[in-house]
Design an enzyme around this catalytic site. Structure first.
Site, PDB file in Angstrom:
ATOM      1  N   GLN A  78      -4.982  -2.497  -1.369  1.00  0.00           N
ATOM      2  CA  GLN A  78      -4.718  -1.140  -1.831  1.00  0.00           C
ATOM      3  C   GLN A  78      -5.624  -0.805  -3.010  1.00  0.00           C
ATOM      4  O   GLN A  78      -5.323  -1.117  -4.162  1.00  0.00           O
ATOM      5  CB  GLN A  78      -3.250  -0.969  -2.229  1.00  0.00           C
ATOM      6  CG  GLN A  78      -2.931   0.470  -2.535  1.00  0.00           C
ATOM      7  CD  GLN A  78      -1.457   0.712  -2.754  1.00  0.00           C
ATOM      8  OE1 GLN A  78      -0.630  -0.168  -2.642  1.00  0.00           O
ATOM      9  NE2 GLN A  78      -1.129   1.941  -3.083  1.00  0.00           N
ATOM     10  N   PHE A  79      -6.731  -0.149  -2.719  1.00  0.00           N
ATOM     11  CA  PHE A  79      -7.710   0.183  -3.757  1.00  0.00           C
ATOM     12  C   PHE A  79      -7.154   1.146  -4.792  1.00  0.00           C
ATOM     13  O   PHE A  79      -7.616   1.172  -5.923  1.00  0.00           O
ATOM     14  CB  PHE A  79      -9.000   0.732  -3.142  1.00  0.00           C
ATOM     15  CG  PHE A  79      -8.910   2.144  -2.650  1.00  0.00           C
ATOM     16  CD1 PHE A  79      -9.278   3.199  -3.469  1.00  0.00           C
ATOM     17  CD2 PHE A  79      -8.456   2.421  -1.363  1.00  0.00           C
ATOM     18  CE1 PHE A  79      -9.204   4.504  -3.020  1.00  0.00           C
ATOM     19  CE2 PHE A  79      -8.370   3.719  -0.905  1.00  0.00           C
ATOM     20  CZ  PHE A  79      -8.746   4.761  -1.727  1.00  0.00           C
ATOM     21  N   THR A  80      -6.122   1.907  -4.443  1.00  0.00           N
ATOM     22  CA  THR A  80      -5.601   2.900  -5.379  1.00  0.00           C
ATOM     23  C   THR A  80      -4.919   2.268  -6.592  1.00  0.00           C
ATOM     24  O   THR A  80      -4.628   2.971  -7.564  1.00  0.00           O
ATOM     25  CB  THR A  80      -4.617   3.874  -4.684  1.00  0.00           C
ATOM     26  OG1 THR A  80      -3.521   3.125  -4.157  1.00  0.00           O
ATOM     27  CG2 THR A  80      -5.313   4.639  -3.572  1.00  0.00           C
TER      28      THR A  80
END
Length: 150
Positions: A78-80
């Site tokens: 999850q890059f966020t």
């Protein structure tokens, strides 16, 4: 690397309407990777995750590790997690690793966790639009940043 660890009684991930992976008792982990991350971060986080004493013992005290509880892992990239919200209302993801860096590190993290856990783990699919379901047991949610280990 940043991880959001949630103790789960069940969790699953769907991609295009199909369940890709599911677990029962264990940990659902969201993993954020940045450009500066490497093998040292993977090794440190793996040991921390596997040995984190957040499962109840016979007295109901959080005193057992994932290994002690014979738990499972569902790992989702999850890059966020690396969103910067300092300026304006639109998050910036400039710290998040680009796929050419992040994908190999994500795969190394999977291998490292499987080796230490002694069994396969469930995963999402890097870059896919995923629907993650979770029954957070406790609720217990812990955030760990490998850059803050000292």
């Amino acid at each position: 690397m940043i991880v959001v660890i949630q103790r789960a009684s069940e969790a699953s991930v769907k991609i295009e309407g199909e369940i890709k992976a599911s677990i029962g008792n264990g940990l659902m982990i969201l993993l954020g990777i940045e450009e500066a991350d490497g093998q040292e971060d993977i090794d440190w986080l793996t040991r921390k995750i596997i040995n984190l004493r957040i499962f109840p013992d016979e007295a109901g005290v959080m005193n057992k590790s994932l290994l002690d509880a014979d738990g499972e892992i569902l790992l989702i990239s999850q890059f966020t997690l690396h969103a910067s919200t300092k300026k304006g209302n639109r998050p910036s993801y400039i710290k998040a690793a680009r796929p050419e860096t992040a994908i190999p590190l994500y795969e190394q993290m999977i291998s490292s966790l499987e080796k230490e856990l002694g069994k396969s783990i469930g995963t999402g699919e890097f870059g896919a639009d995923m629907k993650v379901s979770l029954v957070n047991d406790g609720p217990v949610t812990i955030v760990i940043d490998s850059k803050n280990k000292v």
